[in-house]
Write a protein that holds these residues in place. Structure first.
Motif: not given
Length: 753
Positions: A438-442, A474-477, A493-498
């Motif tokens: 789902l992270l790669t879908e529209d 995936i998310l950074e792009s 921000s939280l996801i990257r911090a973790v």
């Protein structure tokens, strides 16, 4: 770029949102304002018809928040029939408000004479005196009565005050209009603004455009507005109020009901859902209102209008409301930011009513909503078991969900259940795989990040750091994140911090993301993720050995924790446990471990229980209570005994090896070997309750026995693990700088010449 939009997450800090909104508005106005005398630019903000806001409305507080930050060069004008609201008292006290009242704005006799001459070419002084007395200087009344006959009504008593204005309209103005125009006005009065096509549909008059244009040209309480939706016409509120109050007398009950119903349908069709809702409520058209709510609720929630939705739902009779599971579902959504308990009750009722209906996707939306309430409470996650059992016969994996919108909600709910209740179950794979897909879908980026948050924690806790890193890639792009809602940006921000804390082990980057998230929260008033941000900051500070900063994060976190949030209460004690272990305060560590384990059991989540057992074992080893420490290790082993080897096993083996070393017993080498093999394979660099001195002993023993030496040396350098105490340091210890003077003189930095 568009102005900030109100979203559901802003509701709990709406004054902050209002303040930021006005600051942005003022800045934009001054950038494009007219040049002022001081060399800068000036602008004016006008709030017309401010009297429409009820005196007890919280809206006044929001406006007052905006008035606190008026910059130089900008003026704000309020046009109202009433005195400033009580919330503006502080501005009056500071002499920040000037009031231009009725006595200042009403026409004097001299001004009345001038207006009659210029507008109606009426020069009779006695007529001007009559009209001035009759209207008391009311400009609108002068416009309406100006064309009259000089002797007409000259001997009548003083006209009534403003409270009788409707009678004034009827007796002095409206009766002189022809019947066709009267009918037009009555039939078009139920919408605050209309287009010519709407007027034609309501009246059946093909010349609606000409009628409206004539009203505007004659200043007959009608104004033309041009905007993004084209040209619309608005009647003066007094005229519209008069028309609505007398419509029954003119149209009759049956025709009036028909006009109101058509007005509601037309308003809804043109996107004016608030006007439509008001008319449905007036006509008690509960079927129409219900349909409007079901079709419009998602859009209202997206812009933070939960309370508007709730107000409409509360208008519907109880019998109608309780017979509609969809209305109950949307009440659950509306109440979610304010009361998870109330919200869950509505989701529960809706789910039970919809579950038996074949192919009801809405049942799964209600189910996912209920799961979300439990996850948000961060309390007793064992309640998720009942909800999962309720869909065993429906939910046969992601493929069983055909609706895309429902699939996103259900996958998110399932990942939350997996993380909280069954992180090591072999049945997880299809749901975890679908979550990544789902992270790669529209789908909206907000939904992607909502899924990614628990998904990343699952990967970290199960030792799959490679998948956690792929998730970040995936998310950074995704460029949409920078334009996402405030909550989504804070979540990112939280996801990257973790990730930088647990996977990359880069405390500086982690704390940078923590501050980034907290700043966005402060700027937007969205504070739903403050607790996990503070929690991550507290643990990340310990990587640098900075207990003081960790304690500062904990201090900010404590007041936010709710009494039923056992997970957060346990985390506070867990952070204190880490502080105690690093300070060798083992008795205090035991107390905090005991509180942490109590809270962990109340959450029903196996991961915090497992980690706390190992933290308690460390404290008991420090006290020399080895048998009790062994007991805690065995309790931890039971939780993961049927799972594959992950970093959970690695951490257990390390604590077990440390116990044997402290006891002076043999056999620790096998535990070290198994632990570091797992860690090297996944490149694990961190764990909860990481203790540098414990790791120093374990790394030295690993190097002594040639266990995964490459990984161990890299770990020592990356985590800056201190040299173990003793007179003879390990021969293979990776010192940052090595100077060899025997034989050829050599200087090695990080093992390299």
């Amino acid at each position: 770029s568009p102005m900030p939009s109100l979203i559901p997450e802003s509701l709990t800090s709406i004054r902050t949102f209002a303040r930021r909104y006005f600051e942005e508005l003022y800045a934009r106005l001054l950038r494009h304002g007219a040049p002022s005398g001081n060399g800068g630019r000036g602008a004016v903000v006008v709030f017309d018809d401010y009297h429409e806001i009820p005196s007890n409305s919280e809206f006044h507080d929001l406006i007052a928040s905006g008035l606190d930050s008026i910059p130089d060069g900008l003026r704000v004008i309020f046009i109202s029939r009433y005195e400033p609201p009580s919330r503006f008292v502080r501005f009056k006290a500071r002499d920040k408000i000037s009031i231009v009242g009725w006595d200042e704005i009403r026409f004097t006799l001299k001004e009345t004479e001038a207006m009659l001459r210029s507008v109606f070419n009426r020069k009779e002084k006695h007529y001007a005196e009559f009209l001035h007395k009759k209207t008391q200087g009311w400009a609108a009344g002068l416009v309406l009565l100006g064309p009259g006959t000089a002797d007409e009504g000259m001997n009548r008593d003083e006209p009534p005050g403003m409270e009788d204005v409707f009678s004034y309209f009827a007796e002095e103005i409206f009766q002189y209009l022809d019947g066709r125009l009267q009918a037009f006005l009555f039939k078009t009065a139920f919408l605050p603004e209309i287009t010519t096509s709407m007027a034609e549909a309501l009246t059946g008059m093909s010349d609606a455009r000409e009628i409206l244009s004539e009203l505007c040209r004659n200043n007959f309480f009608a104004v033309l507005h041009s905007g993004e939706e084209g040209q619309t016409y608005r009647y003066h509120p007094l005229l519209r109020g008069f028309l609505r109050s007398r419509a029954t007398d003119f149209l009759g009950t049956t025709e009036l009901l028909s006009v109101r119903s058509r007005s509601a349908v037309i308003a809804e069709g043109s996107g004016r859902i608030e006007d439509a809702a008001g008319l449905y409520i007036e006509t008690k058209d509960w079927e129409g209102l219900s349909s409007l709510i079901i079709n419009s609720a998602r859009g209202l929630i997206a812009v933070g209008r939960n309370q508007t939705l709730e107000t409409w739902l509360m208008k519907i009779p109880r019998s109608v409301f309780e017979s509609s599971p969809l209305l109950q579902y949307w009440m659950g959504v509306a109440r979610l930011p304010f009361s998870t308990h109330e919200s869950r009750a509505y989701f529960d009722t809706s789910f039970k009513a919809l579950k038996g209906r074949e192919g009801s996707a809405s049942a799964m939306l209600s189910w996912a909503g209920a799961v979300e309430t439990i996850f948000l409470e961060r309390g007793d996650f064992s309640r998720l078991d009942w909800w999962l059992s309720e869909v065993d016969d429906i939910l046969k994996g992601p493929a069983s969900i055909t609706s895309g919108r429902v699939l996103t909600s259900v996958v998110k709910a399932m990942v939350e259940i997996i993380l909280s209740r069954r992180p090591f179950s072999p049945e997880n794979t299809p749901w975890i795989k679908k979550g990544v897909e789902l992270l790669t879908e529209d789908i909206p980026v907000e939904e992607k990040l909502a899924i990614a948050d628990p998904l990343q924690l699952y990967f970290i806790y199960t030792g799959d750091h490679l998948s956690a890193s792929e998730l970040i890639s995936i998310l950074e792009s995704n460029p949409a994140i920078s334009e996402a809602s405030p909550l989504a940006r804070i979540r990112w921000s939280l996801i990257r911090a973790v990730h930088t804390h647990m996977v990359d082990v880069s405390p500086d980057d982690c704390l940078k993301y923590i501050q980034e998230g907290l700043k966005t929260a402060e700027d937007t008033g969205v504070h739903l993720l403050d607790i996990p941000l503070y929690q991550t900051g507290a643990y990340a500070s310990l990587i640098r050995g900075d207990i003081k900063t960790s304690e500062e994060f904990l201090k900010k976190m404590l007041p936010l924790v709710k009494p039923y949030s056992f997970f957060d209460i346990g985390n506070c004690s867990s952070i204190k446990l880490s502080h105690d272990l690093m300070r060798k305060r083992y008795l205090s560590a035991l107390k905090n471990a005991a509180k942490t384990i109590r809270m962990a059991f109340r959450t029903g989540s196996p991961i915090p229980i497992f980690l706390t057992y190992l933290g308690m074992a460390q404290a008991l080893i420090g006290l020399g209570r080895y048998r009790a420490a062994r007991n805690q290790i065995e309790k931890a082993r039971k939780i993961i005994k049927d799972t594959r080897e992950t970093n959970a096993w690695s951490w257990l083996y390390l604590i077990e090896a440390y116990l044997l070393i402290k006891k002076g017993e043999a056999g620790y080498e096998e535990h070290l070997k198994r632990a570091f093999e797992i860690s090297a394979r996944q490149q694990h660099l961190n764990a909860l309750h990481w203790n540098p001195e414990v790791m120093s002993v374990l790394c030295a023993a690993a190097l002594e026995h040639g266990i995964e030496t490459g990984y161990v040396k890299a770990l020592i350098r990356r985590r800056n693990i201190p040299l173990p105490k003793g007179d003879h340091p390990p021969a293979d210890w990776p010192f940052p700088v090595v100077i060899r003077t025997l034989g050829e003189f050599t200087i090695l930095i990080d093992g390299r010449p």
